[in-house]
Design an enzyme around this catalytic site. Sequence first.
Site, PDB file in Angstrom:
ATOM      1  N   ASN A 201      69.242 -13.477 -84.494  1.00 27.25           N
ATOM      2  CA  ASN A 201      69.157 -13.729 -85.935  1.00 27.25           C
ATOM      3  C   ASN A 201      69.961 -14.997 -86.219  1.00 27.25           C
ATOM      4  O   ASN A 201      71.188 -14.961 -86.201  1.00 27.25           O
ATOM      5  CB  ASN A 201      69.744 -12.510 -86.677  1.00 27.25           C
ATOM      6  CG  ASN A 201      69.860 -12.739 -88.169  1.00 27.25           C
ATOM      7  OD1 ASN A 201      69.321 -13.712 -88.705  1.00 27.25           O
ATOM      8  ND2 ASN A 201      70.563 -11.834 -88.835  1.00 27.25           N
TER       9      ASN A 201
ATOM     10  N   HIS B 250      68.865  -6.676 -93.982  1.00 23.77           N
ATOM     11  CA  HIS B 250      70.121  -7.056 -93.332  1.00 23.77           C
ATOM     12  C   HIS B 250      71.257  -6.895 -94.338  1.00 23.77           C
ATOM     13  O   HIS B 250      71.064  -7.120 -95.531  1.00 23.77           O
ATOM     14  CB  HIS B 250      70.038  -8.505 -92.833  1.00 23.77           C
ATOM     15  CG  HIS B 250      71.204  -8.893 -91.992  1.00 23.77           C
ATOM     16  ND1 HIS B 250      72.420  -9.225 -92.537  1.00 23.77           N
ATOM     17  CD2 HIS B 250      71.364  -8.959 -90.653  1.00 23.77           C
ATOM     18  CE1 HIS B 250      73.268  -9.491 -91.549  1.00 23.77           C
ATOM     19  NE2 HIS B 250      72.654  -9.336 -90.402  1.00 23.77           N
TER      20      HIS B 250
ATOM     21  N   GLY C 156      79.784 -10.642 -87.361  1.00 21.96           N
ATOM     22  CA  GLY C 156      80.423 -11.956 -87.432  1.00 21.96           C
ATOM     23  C   GLY C 156      81.944 -11.907 -87.409  1.00 21.96           C
ATOM     24  O   GLY C 156      82.604 -12.898 -87.687  1.00 21.96           O
TER      25      GLY C 156
ATOM     26  N   GLU D 231      73.623  -8.683 -95.110  1.00 21.38           N
ATOM     27  CA  GLU D 231      73.897  -9.868 -95.939  1.00 21.38           C
ATOM     28  C   GLU D 231      72.916  -9.954 -97.103  1.00 21.38           C
ATOM     29  O   GLU D 231      73.255 -10.468 -98.165  1.00 21.38           O
ATOM     30  CB  GLU D 231      73.866 -11.133 -95.059  1.00 21.38           C
ATOM     31  CG  GLU D 231      75.130 -11.223 -94.210  1.00 21.38           C
ATOM     32  CD  GLU D 231      74.958 -11.903 -92.859  1.00 21.38           C
ATOM     33  OE1 GLU D 231      73.953 -12.590 -92.645  1.00 21.38           O
ATOM     34  OE2 GLU D 231      75.856 -11.712 -92.010  1.00 21.38           O
TER      35      GLU D 231
ATOM     36  N   GLY E 248      73.674 -12.223 -83.768  1.00 20.04           N
ATOM     37  CA  GLY E 248      73.835 -13.342 -84.695  1.00 20.04           C
ATOM     38  C   GLY E 248      74.428 -14.540 -83.971  1.00 20.04           C
ATOM     39  O   GLY E 248      73.740 -15.282 -83.272  1.00 20.04           O
TER      40      GLY E 248
ATOM     41  N   LYS F  94      70.204 -16.601 -88.914  1.00 19.65           N
ATOM     42  CA  LYS F  94      70.716 -16.654 -90.302  1.00 19.65           C
ATOM     43  C   LYS F  94      70.428 -18.040 -90.887  1.00 19.65           C
ATOM     44  O   LYS F  94      69.399 -18.620 -90.560  1.00 19.65           O
ATOM     45  CB  LYS F  94      72.197 -16.283 -90.326  1.00 19.65           C
ATOM     46  CG  LYS F  94      72.451 -14.964 -89.587  1.00 19.65           C
ATOM     47  CD  LYS F  94      73.806 -14.387 -89.814  1.00 19.65           C
ATOM     48  CE  LYS F  94      73.914 -13.067 -89.051  1.00 19.65           C
ATOM     49  NZ  LYS F  94      75.166 -12.384 -89.289  1.00 19.65           N
TER      50      LYS F  94
HETATM   51  P1  PGA Z   1      76.853 -11.301 -85.262  1.00 13.39           P
HETATM   52  O1  PGA Z   1      75.675 -10.980 -86.319  1.00 13.39           O
HETATM   53  O2  PGA Z   1      76.262 -11.091 -83.904  1.00 13.39           O
HETATM   54  O3  PGA Z   1      77.208 -12.736 -85.527  1.00 13.39           O
HETATM   55  O4  PGA Z   1      77.951 -10.362 -85.553  1.00 13.39           O
HETATM   56  C1  PGA Z   1      74.773  -9.930 -86.102  1.00 13.39           C
HETATM   57  C2  PGA Z   1      73.816  -9.825 -87.262  1.00 13.39           C
HETATM   58  O5  PGA Z   1      74.220 -10.029 -88.403  1.00 13.39           O
HETATM   59  O6  PGA Z   1      72.630  -9.518 -87.066  1.00 13.39           O
END
Ligand code: PGA
Length: 250
Positions: free
Chosen positions: A10, A95, A171, A97, A231, A12
Amino acid sequence: MEKSKYIYGNWKMNGLLGHVELAKAVEAGTIEIGAQNVEVGICPPFTLLKTIKDGINSIVVGAQDCHFTESGAHTGDISAIMLKEIGVGAVILGHSERRTNHFETSDLVAKKAIFAQQSGLKTIVCVGESLQEREAGNAETVVLKQIIESALPELEAAKLIIAYEPVWAIGTGKVASNDDIREMHLSIRNKLIEIFGDSGKDIPIQYGGSVNAKNASEILAIENVNGALVGGASLKAPDFLEIIKAAATL
Ligand code: PGA
């Protein structure tokens, strides 16, 4: 060969035209690894979908959201039909977010998922609890409620992936403990069987939240962990390929 692990990146809101090379490197690396049991997907921003799709054949190109109708007066939205037309194969929905920053509810996520599947897309429906909810002992209740509300029986199990992503692990470099992951994935599995019957056994459940090249093997070996939604580490080809390699060797 039937797929047994599902590794999706992902991106983002990251990626300019130069990132097309990243997608190509991921495809080339995946072919080199010979990860035939692994379904690999990358989900770049909307602006890169067509360019990346045009240069790639063997991995899935996915979007990060879509609207729940075909077309109309929805300024700024993208429909699943538009995604399908340019060769997109999957879409991430709900998601955290988007649930947080765009106030998306599970009801909305379900509507999006139903239309996306009808349009021919595979849907990755994300669920996960906040730190506050986990600390209050409500993690399972929250996640199962999200599953019940967003993974409706109208959905086709064969086109559904669930991504369990504890919000506090996204994240942050913090990962849920193996026991917590095992427990939550089992609860999700049981709920999916309750909703979809026998086909609920085959719905892949990804773990997401700070998955990286170092911790992937251990996480992917946990029971009912059928893949990862990645991510940060999906933005570096060598790291993402390590995760794919970890999945390929299981
Ligand atoms: P991350 O994000 O691997 O940066 O923690 C995962 C995601 O939000 O799908």
